[in-house]
Design an enzyme around this catalytic site. Sequence first.
Site, PDB file in Angstrom:
ATOM      1  CG  ASP A 203      -2.039   1.061   1.092  1.00 47.11           C
ATOM      2  OD1 ASP A 203      -2.290   1.545  -0.034  1.00 47.11           O
ATOM      3  OD2 ASP A 203      -2.628   1.425   2.128  1.00 47.11           O
ATOM      4  CG  ASP A 220      -1.013   2.289   6.710  1.00 45.39           C
ATOM      5  OD1 ASP A 220      -1.370   1.320   7.399  1.00 45.39           O
ATOM      6  OD2 ASP A 220      -1.802   2.984   6.043  1.00 45.39           O
TER       7      ASP A 220
HETATM    8  P1  ADP Z   1      -4.307   4.385   8.123  1.00 48.07           P
HETATM    9  O1  ADP Z   1      -3.871   4.938   6.791  1.00 48.07           O
HETATM   10  O2  ADP Z   1      -4.665   2.948   8.044  1.00 48.07           O
HETATM   11  O3  ADP Z   1      -5.354   5.215   8.776  1.00 48.07           O
HETATM   12  P2  ADP Z   1      -1.588   4.985   9.015  1.00 48.07           P
HETATM   13  O4  ADP Z   1      -0.680   4.010   9.682  1.00 48.07           O
HETATM   14  O5  ADP Z   1      -1.249   5.346   7.608  1.00 48.07           O
HETATM   15  O6  ADP Z   1      -3.067   4.419   9.141  1.00 48.07           O
HETATM   16  O7  ADP Z   1      -1.623   6.291   9.904  1.00 48.07           O
HETATM   17  C1  ADP Z   1      -2.474   7.366   9.574  1.00 48.07           C
HETATM   18  C2  ADP Z   1      -1.710   8.673   9.672  1.00 48.07           C
HETATM   19  O8  ADP Z   1      -1.240   8.867  11.001  1.00 48.07           O
HETATM   20  C3  ADP Z   1      -0.491   8.751   8.788  1.00 48.07           C
HETATM   21  O9  ADP Z   1      -0.785   9.261   7.511  1.00 48.07           O
HETATM   22  C4  ADP Z   1       0.421   9.691   9.536  1.00 48.07           C
HETATM   23  O10 ADP Z   1       0.109  11.026   9.205  1.00 48.07           O
HETATM   24  C5  ADP Z   1       0.051   9.434  10.984  1.00 48.07           C
HETATM   25  N1  ADP Z   1       0.987   8.499  11.623  1.00 48.07           N
HETATM   26  C6  ADP Z   1       0.883   7.151  11.670  1.00 48.07           C
HETATM   27  N2  ADP Z   1       1.892   6.601  12.361  1.00 48.07           N
HETATM   28  C7  ADP Z   1       2.673   7.627  12.763  1.00 48.07           C
HETATM   29  C8  ADP Z   1       3.879   7.722  13.532  1.00 48.07           C
HETATM   30  N3  ADP Z   1       4.498   6.643  14.044  1.00 48.07           N
HETATM   31  N4  ADP Z   1       4.398   8.955  13.745  1.00 48.07           N
HETATM   32  C9  ADP Z   1       3.795  10.044  13.255  1.00 48.07           C
HETATM   33  N5  ADP Z   1       2.661  10.030  12.532  1.00 48.07           N
HETATM   34  C10 ADP Z   1       2.097   8.838  12.287  1.00 48.07           C
HETATM   35 MN    MN Z   2      -2.126   5.077   5.732  1.00 49.81          MN
END
Ligand code: ADP
Ligand code: MN
Length: 266
Positions: A203, A220
């Site tokens: 992804d 992610d």
């Molecule tokens: P999903 O897309 O399934 O909702 P993500 O893992 O992509 O989940 O996380 C969503 C958003 O949260 C990311 O686009 C990023 O902006 C933020 N994010 C996720 N993990 C982190 C992290 N470890 N540190 C900072 N920001 C994060």
């Molecule tokens: Mn994401």
Amino acid sequence: KHAAKIRLDDVKGEQSREKDKADRATSEQVLDQRTRMILLQMINRGFVSEVHGAISTGKEANVYGAVAYPDLDGPPIQRAIKVYKTAILSFKDRERYITGEHRFKSGAEKGNSRKMVKLWAEKEFRNLRRIHSAGIKCPEPIQLKLHVLVMELLGDRKGYAYPRLRDAAISGDDSEEVWRSLYIQLLGIMRRMYQVCRLVHADLSEYNILYNNRQLYIIDVSQSVEHDHPRSLEFLRMDIKNTGDFFRREGVEILSDRAVFDFITA
Ligand code: ADP
Ligand code: MN
């Protein structure tokens, strides 16, 4: 020991129920009892000390900022907590990642959504550990309990998360060169992820890459698959196309998808 403080209204539970009724009704961020219990347990054990507001609210998960105080007098450490949602619908289209994934043959029964979210959180935790140990920049996984994953916050000391690559403000005289070098950096990351971690992100796009100071960070990875997954090469081609399209739009002279594929897999 530091007094455990929970700032997130949703964690407070009953006390603030009345007060925040209006907010609650308009936000979809309500944490259920089970999730609150896990967060409280993590607070009691010192993995986190304060849970802050949502960094991101998505279809399948919410990500919250948090702080831990590992030492009495030491500086706070910024953390991120990803809480997977127990929503059956959003996990329907995820089946294709699990099917054929030998690490998750048992327990992936469809229809048990609580088990499914636990599985996704577990998968993300293990993939992060593998990617992080390979020296690829990504959040360090800290703690996992059911559908709640604590990881390193990719952000500054104040707790502001780095922007997604999509939102990165890259400007100035050398921006063209910066974009080019980021493209090359990403090819190296994809190759290392494939060759060393034996994983395909599946992804990968400008939405799942964070950016700071000329450095890319991969996030992610719950749907990432082993490279012996029957559809891993299909997912890899998709990753190559999506990221290539993005860098082309940013003005980078990209390689052909074929050349990138060969570079990653050879
Ligand atoms: P999903 O897309 O399934 O909702 P993500 O893992 O992509 O989940 O996380 C969503 C958003 O949260 C990311 O686009 C990023 O902006 C933020 N994010 C996720 N993990 C982190 C992290 N470890 N540190 C900072 N920001 C994060
Ligand atoms: Mn994401």
